[in-house]
Scaffold this active site. Structure first.
Site, PDB file in Angstrom:
ATOM      1  N   CYS A 363     -53.139  -2.086  50.556  1.00  0.00           N
ATOM      2  CA  CYS A 363     -53.593  -2.458  49.214  1.00  0.00           C
ATOM      3  C   CYS A 363     -52.368  -2.531  48.325  1.00  0.00           C
ATOM      4  O   CYS A 363     -51.598  -1.570  48.252  1.00  0.00           O
ATOM      5  CB  CYS A 363     -54.594  -1.417  48.692  1.00  0.00           C
ATOM      6  SG  CYS A 363     -54.853  -1.434  46.912  1.00  0.00           S
ATOM      7  N   CYS A 366     -52.085   0.216  45.563  1.00  0.00           N
ATOM      8  CA  CYS A 366     -51.861   1.523  46.190  1.00  0.00           C
ATOM      9  C   CYS A 366     -50.458   1.596  46.776  1.00  0.00           C
ATOM     10  O   CYS A 366     -49.785   2.625  46.708  1.00  0.00           O
ATOM     11  CB  CYS A 366     -52.892   1.773  47.288  1.00  0.00           C
ATOM     12  SG  CYS A 366     -54.609   1.625  46.769  1.00  0.00           S
TER      13      CYS A 366
END
Length: 438
Positions: A363, A366
């Site tokens: 991600c 992230c």
């Protein structure tokens, strides 16, 4: 339950197990002379407000990062791939696949990184690179000359819930804990979904380790806890066509930290968060002489603002140095010189490996915050292990510097500590929220 307020102790009837177990995170921390209450008061009332103001400045809100590095350890099989959570593997020919597709598209939207910068800002940051330095590091630094490396505005990309979870996320943390915390595979980690739960075996092993290895594990656990607090505090509470609502999710917080739901692990994780805070706070205090040098600038080309922000930074570092119960880093690597040197190198290499694992996070958002916080913690360790070099810094512009920090390391160091500081502040907010719900 008796709570200490501004006017003394108050009796409060509490039925929430979350609130009860959260308030049990009190008293002295292991391997430290400090206590939770002192950290709460110092951070929430004194340091946190000043730090947040500084981190909004141009110098600290722009971070250069390469989010397109391939994972060096395994092939990414996640349904939401690296590039904005790509959904190509999701087949549209079944109800299950369609549900999976919806989840992927949602994670893609929440996990995408906003890389927009004004043309003026783009031109300015090119000039900033002339003031960057190189030095030995504890973590991998992205190739700043790579066409995939770009400046990201951290204020436009706040750390919060993205929908990135499940086996892919667990694979990241399992790799970090199982391969880089000096733990043998035969000792199962508590609440590891891939192994049988065994608290006694794990903590018997941990207590038998030297203080340096215990500290390393607690730093990793503290970083994990801090990230979990952020995701619980800035959770997606509502999403419709005209607005999104972000805010604290008490239920999510409970799942991650309640003592009963985590079989006693939640409070331990939060104590490790406080331990991480102490380590990074100590690093800021030790780095003060480097930032006090007359030649050091928070360079953005705006002379008055740059000087103002340097004064703000020095004020924060002086405040950090004034903390009454600092972690005593002299307890680390205090044994045989050769053994201590080998252990220090082992820890440096383990942390270097953790920074590489961050390129496996599926991600973008992230990955951004994982890379930044890992680099920040690595920079903090570099500072703590360079006390003699920092003390030997020249007092004038002449002479070769004995210690250096690049702009990337400085931005990561302050923002990483800002994340931990925010986590401590958010714990106070959760205490208030859970109390009000009763």
């Amino acid at each position: 339950v008796f709570l200490l307020g501004s006017s003394g102790f108050h009796a409060v009837k509490v039925t929430s197990c979350v609130f009860i177990h959260l308030t049990k995170v009190t008293g002295n921390l292991d391997d430290c002379a400090c206590d939770v209450e002192t950290i709460n008061a110092f951070n929430n009332d004194l340091l946190y407000p000043k730090l947040q103001t500084l981190l909004e400045s141009d110098y600290f809100r722009l971070y250069k990062v390469n989010l397109n590095k391939p994972c060096p350890f395994w092939t990414d099989h996640s349904h939401c791939g690296v590039r904005d959570c790509a959904v190509k593997p999701c087949s549209p020919y079944s109800a299950e696949a369609n549900e999976q597709l919806d989840e992927c598209e949602k994670a893609e939207h929440l996990g995408a990184v906003d890389v927009s910068l004004s043309e003026e800002t783009r031109e300015a940051v090119l000039d900033w690179s002339k003031h960057d330095d190189e030095a030995e590091r504890f973590c991998v630094v992205d190739d700043e000359e790579s066409p995939d490396a770009q400046y990201v505005d951290l204020l436009l990309n706040p750390e919060r819930y993205t929908g990135y979870k499940g086996p892919e996320a667990w694979q990241i943390w399992n790799s970090i804990y199982e391969e880089n915390c000096f733990k043998p595979y035969t000792v199962p980690r508590p609440l590891n979904p891939a192994t049988f739960y065994s608290t006694r075996t794990f903590y018997s092993w941990l207590e038998g380790q030297c203080v340096e290895k215990r500290a390393f594990y607690r730093l990793v656990s503290g970083l994990h806890a801090s990230i979990s607090v952020h995701l619980s505090a800035r959770y997606l509470l509502g999403d419709n066509w005209f607005e999104r609502k972000w805010g604290p999710n008490a239920s999510e917080f409970q799942q991650r930290f309640d003592s009963e739901l985590t079989k006693g692990e939640g409070p331990k994780r939060l104590r490790n968060l406080y331990f991480l805070y102490l380590i990074e706070l100590r690093a800021l205090a030790k780095a003060l002489p480097f930032f006090q040098q007359a030649s050091f600038q928070l360079y953005t080309g705006q002379l008055e603002q740059d000087q103002k922000h340097k004064e703000q930074l020095l004020d924060i570092l002086q405040l950090a140095r004034s903390f009454p119960l600092h972690f005593d880093e002299t307890a680390l690597f205090a044994g045989d010189r050769e053994e201590a040197a080998k252990l220090k190198e082992d820890i440096r290499l383990s942390f270097l490996n953790i920074s590489k694992i961050m390129d496996c996070v599926g991600c973008f958002k992230c990955r951004l915050w994982g890379k930044l916080q890992t680099q920040g913690l690595g920079t903090a360790l570099k500072v703590l292990f360079s006390e003699r070099q920092i003390e030997a810094l020249p007092k004038s512009r002449t002479g070769w510097p004995t210690f250096q920090l690049s702009r990337q390391e400085i931005v990561a160091l302050l923002n990483a500590f800002g994340r931990v500081s925010t986590s401590i502040k958010e714990l106070q907010n959760f205490r208030s929220l859970l109390s009000e719900q009763q």
